[in-house]
Design a protein around this motif. Structure first.
Motif, PDB file in Angstrom:
ATOM      1  N   VAL A  35     -40.483  -2.055  10.523  1.00 30.47           N
ATOM      2  CA  VAL A  35     -39.172  -2.109   9.851  1.00 30.47           C
ATOM      3  C   VAL A  35     -39.209  -1.288   8.571  1.00 30.47           C
ATOM      4  O   VAL A  35     -38.305  -0.476   8.307  1.00 30.47           O
ATOM      5  N   GLN A  76     -31.630  -8.075   7.566  1.00 30.95           N
ATOM      6  CA  GLN A  76     -30.232  -7.747   7.301  1.00 30.95           C
ATOM      7  C   GLN A  76     -29.977  -7.573   5.808  1.00 30.95           C
ATOM      8  O   GLN A  76     -29.246  -6.657   5.400  1.00 30.95           O
ATOM      9  N   GLU A  98     -34.747 -12.376  10.670  1.00 34.09           N
ATOM     10  CA  GLU A  98     -33.577 -11.520  10.852  1.00 34.09           C
ATOM     11  C   GLU A  98     -32.725 -11.470   9.594  1.00 34.09           C
ATOM     12  O   GLU A  98     -32.203 -10.413   9.219  1.00 34.09           O
ATOM     13  N   TYR A 106     -37.856  -3.369  16.991  1.00 31.33           N
ATOM     14  CA  TYR A 106     -38.870  -4.052  16.193  1.00 31.33           C
ATOM     15  C   TYR A 106     -38.720  -5.569  16.125  1.00 31.33           C
ATOM     16  O   TYR A 106     -39.546  -6.252  15.520  1.00 31.33           O
ATOM     17  N   ASP A 107     -37.706  -6.120  16.760  1.00 32.52           N
ATOM     18  CA  ASP A 107     -37.513  -7.563  16.829  1.00 32.52           C
ATOM     19  C   ASP A 107     -38.260  -8.096  18.057  1.00 32.52           C
ATOM     20  O   ASP A 107     -39.048  -7.386  18.680  1.00 32.52           O
ATOM     21  N   GLU A 128     -37.591 -16.440  14.976  1.00 34.49           N
ATOM     22  CA  GLU A 128     -37.480 -15.051  15.422  1.00 34.49           C
ATOM     23  C   GLU A 128     -38.011 -14.142  14.322  1.00 34.49           C
ATOM     24  O   GLU A 128     -37.598 -14.242  13.166  1.00 34.49           O
ATOM     25  N   PHE A 135     -28.643  -1.446  12.242  1.00 38.44           N
ATOM     26  CA  PHE A 135     -29.279  -2.708  12.612  1.00 38.44           C
ATOM     27  C   PHE A 135     -29.543  -2.837  14.115  1.00 38.44           C
ATOM     28  O   PHE A 135     -30.611  -3.323  14.509  1.00 38.44           O
ATOM     29  N   PRO A 136     -28.615  -2.426  14.995  1.00 34.61           N
ATOM     30  CA  PRO A 136     -28.915  -2.541  16.438  1.00 34.61           C
ATOM     31  C   PRO A 136     -30.198  -1.824  16.846  1.00 34.61           C
ATOM     32  O   PRO A 136     -30.953  -2.317  17.689  1.00 34.61           O
ATOM     33  N   ASN A 150     -40.453  -5.780  22.575  1.00 38.05           N
ATOM     34  CA  ASN A 150     -39.391  -4.856  22.181  1.00 38.05           C
ATOM     35  C   ASN A 150     -39.700  -3.452  22.683  1.00 38.05           C
ATOM     36  O   ASN A 150     -40.727  -3.205  23.327  1.00 38.05           O
ATOM     37  N   LYS A 183     -33.210  -3.871  15.682  1.00 37.51           N
ATOM     38  CA  LYS A 183     -33.362  -5.077  16.499  1.00 37.51           C
ATOM     39  C   LYS A 183     -33.966  -4.743  17.860  1.00 37.51           C
ATOM     40  O   LYS A 183     -34.857  -5.444  18.349  1.00 37.51           O
ATOM     41  N   GLU A 184     -33.496  -3.659  18.477  1.00 35.53           N
ATOM     42  CA  GLU A 184     -34.012  -3.280  19.792  1.00 35.53           C
ATOM     43  C   GLU A 184     -35.484  -2.882  19.725  1.00 35.53           C
ATOM     44  O   GLU A 184     -36.274  -3.244  20.603  1.00 35.53           O
ATOM     45  N   TYR A 232     -39.429 -10.124  13.048  1.00 39.83           N
ATOM     46  CA  TYR A 232     -39.496  -8.666  13.200  1.00 39.83           C
ATOM     47  C   TYR A 232     -40.856  -8.175  12.718  1.00 39.83           C
ATOM     48  O   TYR A 232     -41.470  -8.774  11.827  1.00 39.83           O
TER      49      TYR A 232
END
Length: 569
Positions: free
Chosen positions: A301, A266, A262, A285-286, A294, A278-279, A403, A282-283, A296
């Motif tokens: 990405v 970022q 992460e 591809y995380d 954690e 970023f949200p 995800n 994250k939803e 991605y």
């Protein structure tokens, strides 16, 4: 100017020299040297940076036989983390012969073609070292020298090719005095492909002998790094390799070196000035967990970042779906029994599935369904770990869909399977019921279809709309259109005869909150057709016979209501 994003660029030298954005994964070198694994098998999902990492290892460890080239390779690592890790690691640069072999090109329709592609890849690596060989050929026996050239020139027979990797390491040691670092990328691609194409056992036999020759009791091998998507059973490929270390997505070691953390995501978003999105990243591809890290999906990405640089409001998409074979998930869905379908639906609704971990499997085991199927999906990236626990001497996982991107892949695959499934069925009884105003028969047919398919309820309206439109589209006698502007709003589905003298239908759909609301919602859907004058468009076109149906859905149940026939009231 900002650095370009390396979409599809997996050669380390090109990434650095051409100034692409590079997420520094060079501490993989430090961990390899510290842990001193002799044969290291890394299993990670497709497109998680395995090929680029192997390329990086090649440029770090390889003695090219040319001082100028070695200096250029050393320059590639200037400013990277491994150069700050200490001289102990830096002094390992350029110390070994390196054979960097990829097996991804062996995805072929026949055993002969797959074997030819593997032979060609081996020949290419032999040819790449030809100058080094020629410079010290007097140290080789005549037989060794001739066999090396036969392999390099693609003139060797299959028996020679099976022993080629061992021959390479022996020849390079005799010529240079340096042991070999062996890098093999996508070792399981030939196996996966052979499984689906029908020559699995023959390919297993070939790959086993290829690996045994170089990995088993080879005094000329410094170490080996092998990557793939799955860990196939030790008995099938890695027979007798007691020094094999398998690092899967369950292991904490090396967990940060494949995929993006992460913090790395970022930092990259901040560099390109798109951190406000970023949200979404994250939803979509995380959600992967390697060890306790954690992670991605790096491929997705990078592709989404590329789109964001052109349009900061770009929508995320399932980029990963086009990167590799989805045959495993397609095969799973096509052969799913009732229990498996229920488990898939539970996962799609955000639930978890408890599975016992079986790391050593074969592709043939997938046919057995059960735990092996879910293990395949877990190790290939279609499921991830929410938590793990130990019970009765075994590791168990609570697995979930990682995800939104992967959930979309499931949904698209299911819809594709459903289209193929209904294309093979005869729905004349459904149309006959529609024409007769027989709501009960329509209900019975639709319920039967709902029961046999796989549903996903987080996008229920889209699912049921596609479900019904797909079934109705099988008729050769009617034209089916959905979401057409009509009257004071949109009807869900309209069905009409090509002839204006023929029949036409309007179907309005509702999704109920619970089973008890089905009847009222079907009535409400029917009334909406009249209240919003959905029939006006068909009247304007010239249709006289317009039948109306309100249909409500809740999970595997539906309710159908028939309205009065327009023009016959």
């Amino acid at each position: 100017m900002k650095k370009a994003l390396p979409i599809g660029v997996d050669n380390f030298e090109e990434v650095i020299q051409e100034g692409y954005c590079y997420i520094d994964k060079t501490l993989l070198i430090q961990e390899l040297l510290d842990l001193k694994g002799k044969v290291n098998l890394f299993t990670r999902p497709r497109r998680f940076g395995k090929t680029l990492n192997l390329s990086m290892l090649r440029y770090f460890f390889e003695d090219t036989g040319n001082a100028e080239k070695n200096a250029r390779n050393r320059e590639l690592f200037r400013g990277l983390k491994i150069m700050e890790a200490g001289e102990t690691y830096a002094e390992q640069m350029g110390m070994y012969s390196v054979l960097n072999l990829t097996l991804k090109s062996a995805k072929q329709k026949s055993l002969e073609n797959a074997y030819f592609m593997i032979q060609s890849e081996i020949a290419s690596e032999f040819d790449r070292h030809r100058e080094i060989l020629e410079a010290g050929k007097e140290r080789l026996t005549t037989k060794e020298y001739e066999q090396y050239l036969e392999i390099a020139d693609e003139k060797a027979d299959e028996k020679q090719v099976r022993g080629a990797l061992k021959l390479f390491s022996r020849c390079m040691f005799k010529v240079t005095g340096k042991k070999t670092v062996l890098l093999i990328d996508e070792y399981d691609v030939p196996l996966e492909n052979a499984y689906f194409e029908g020559f699995y056992r023959e390919m297993v036999d070939f790959i086993r002998s290829l690996f045994e020759s170089v990995l088993k009791t080879n005094e000329y091998l410094q170490f080996a790094v092998i990557t793939g998507c799955l860990r196939v059973s030790k008995e099938s490929i890695f027979t007798g390799l007691n020094h094999l270390r398998i690092i899967s997505v369950l292991d904490q070691q090396y967990s940060e070196h494949f995929g993006f953390t992460e913090a790395e995501v970022q930092d990259m978003m901040k560099y390109y000035g798109v951190e406000s999105r970023f949200p979404a990243i994250k939803e979509w591809y995380d959600g992967y967990t390697f060890g306790i890290t954690e992670v991605y999906n790096p491929w997705s990405v990078i592709n989404y970042m590329y789109d964001l640089l052109a349009d900061s409001n770009a929508f995320p998409r399932p980029y990963w779906i086009n990167t590799s074979s989805n045959d495993i998930i397609k095969d799973m869905i096509a052969g799913a029994d009732r229990e498996t379908k229920m488990q898939i639906e539970m996962l799609l609704s955000g639930g978890t599935l408890d599975i016992q971990v079986h790391e050593e499997v074969t592709y043939e085991d997938m046919r057995s369904r059960g735990e092996n199927l879910w293990n395949f999906l877990y190790f290939t990236g279609y499921l991830t770990k929410k938590s793990e626990y130990f019970r009765e001497s075994s590791i168990y996982l609570q697995a979930r869909i990682p995800n939104t991107e992967v959930k979309t892949i499931y949904q698209n695959t299911i819809l594709g399977w459903f289209r193929q499934k209904i294309a093979r069925q005869d729905f004349r009884d459904l149309y006959r019921a529609m024409e007769d105003g027989n709501a009960e028969m329509m209900e019975e047919i639709l319920n039967e279809q709902l029961f046999s398919t796989i549903s996903f309820y987080d996008s229920a309206e889209n699912f049921y709309h596609g479900f019904l439109a797909g079934i109705l589209s099988q008729s050769q006698n009617y034209i089916v259109k959905s979401n057409r502007e009509s009257g004071n709003g949109r009807n869900d589905i309209s069905v009409k005869s090509p002839s204006l003298r023929g029949r036409s239908f309007i179907l309005e759909l509702k999704v109920s909150k619970d089973i008890d609301a089905l009847e009222a919602d079907a009535e409400r859907a029917l009334q909406q057709i009249y209240d919003k004058k959905y029939m006006d468009e068909l009247r304007t076109e010239g249709y006289k016979k317009i039948d109306c149906y309100g249909i409500s859905f809740y999970r595997k149940d539906c309710e159908v209501r028939f309205g009065k026939r327009d023009g016959q009231q």
